[in-house]
Design an enzyme around this catalytic site. Sequence first.
Site, PDB file in Angstrom:
ATOM      1  CB  CYS A 107      86.547  10.029 -43.687  1.00 57.27           C
ATOM      2  SG  CYS A 107      86.731   9.949 -45.472  1.00 57.27           S
ATOM      3  CG  HIS A 146      91.443  10.633 -42.495  1.00 50.64           C
ATOM      4  ND1 HIS A 146      90.794   9.563 -41.924  1.00 50.64           N
ATOM      5  CD2 HIS A 146      90.877  10.802 -43.708  1.00 50.64           C
ATOM      6  CE1 HIS A 146      89.877   9.114 -42.771  1.00 50.64           C
ATOM      7  NE2 HIS A 146      89.894   9.838 -43.855  1.00 50.64           N
ATOM      8  NE  ARG A 167      90.236   7.874 -52.706  1.00 49.77           N
ATOM      9  CZ  ARG A 167      89.136   7.383 -52.200  1.00 49.77           C
ATOM     10  NH1 ARG A 167      88.122   7.091 -52.973  1.00 49.77           N
ATOM     11  NH2 ARG A 167      89.041   7.162 -50.905  1.00 49.77           N
TER      12      ARG A 167
HETATM   13  N1  GLN Z   1      84.581   5.472 -48.890  1.00 46.17           N
HETATM   14  C1  GLN Z   1      84.480   6.833 -48.624  1.00 46.17           C
HETATM   15  C2  GLN Z   1      84.925   7.746 -49.743  1.00 46.17           C
HETATM   16  O1  GLN Z   1      85.921   7.502 -50.422  1.00 46.17           O
HETATM   17  C3  GLN Z   1      85.181   7.126 -47.318  1.00 46.17           C
HETATM   18  C4  GLN Z   1      86.684   7.007 -47.332  1.00 46.17           C
HETATM   19  C5  GLN Z   1      87.350   7.314 -46.038  1.00 46.17           C
HETATM   20  O2  GLN Z   1      86.810   7.072 -44.952  1.00 46.17           O
HETATM   21  N2  GLN Z   1      88.555   7.810 -46.134  1.00 46.17           N
HETATM   22  O3  GLN Z   1      84.279   8.732 -49.936  1.00 46.17           O
END
Ligand code: GLN
Length: 246
Positions: A98, A197, A132
């Site tokens: 990520c 994750h 998101r």
């Molecule tokens: N900040 C990044 C995004 O939201 C990565 C987030 C994360 O590592 N979960 O795209």
Amino acid sequence: MQTAPLKLKIAHLYPDLLNIYGDMGNVLALSNRAKWRDIEVEVVKIKSGDNINADDYDLFFAGGGQDNQQVLAANELIKNGVELMRAAQMDKPMLAICGSYQLFGKYYLTSDNQKLRGISLLDIHTCAGNKRFIGNVTAICDFLPIRTIVGFENHSGQTHLGEEAEPLFKIKTGNGNNGLDKTEGARYKNVFGTYLHGPLLPKNPHFCDYLLQLALDTKYKCKIPLLPLNDEIEYYAHEARICAKY
Ligand code: GLN
């Protein structure tokens, strides 16, 4: 023939900055699955300000992080960019999740228009989107005997692959790189980047073992068979995720 005890040294990059959604569990999975096979493991936490020598490590791991932490991590990664690129060219396995996946690419453009330069181990670039992507993911992997990969994504960054990077997995359910092209993650040589994750490796022991195998093959320059383990509980968790609704 290899007679001395096998040993792997893992570099955990910036766990103080990049460690969300249980990404530390990936390092535990790597080290425990090696130890259960009598392979000695040393995990070195690379902290801000540390200098990395690519020759010192057999496997590299970096977890996810929010944008604020990514700004700091980006600077640290750039300082060690030459050595990390040298490790990649030596075929050492590296897994970036990520936030660090984004920083292993060319750049990450944040929602407030900050362009964070990456270390370009992967030919990808990422721009923050206004949606998101959150939820469970099931993906298909074409280089492992067990073809499903499960994980959990939570990112607003939308990643696009250039010509030098191949997609790591194909999305079955979930969004992956950008919600559009059904790709998930990216690979160049043995550098693997993914949005998953989970933590990823405890729930996908076949992928964890693949990384361990690459690390051993690259270090010892011969094929060292990994002893089978009883993965009943791990695959119970894996199956439960496949059944879980997005
Ligand atoms: N900040 C990044 C995004 O939201 C990565 C987030 C994360 O590592 N979960 O795209």
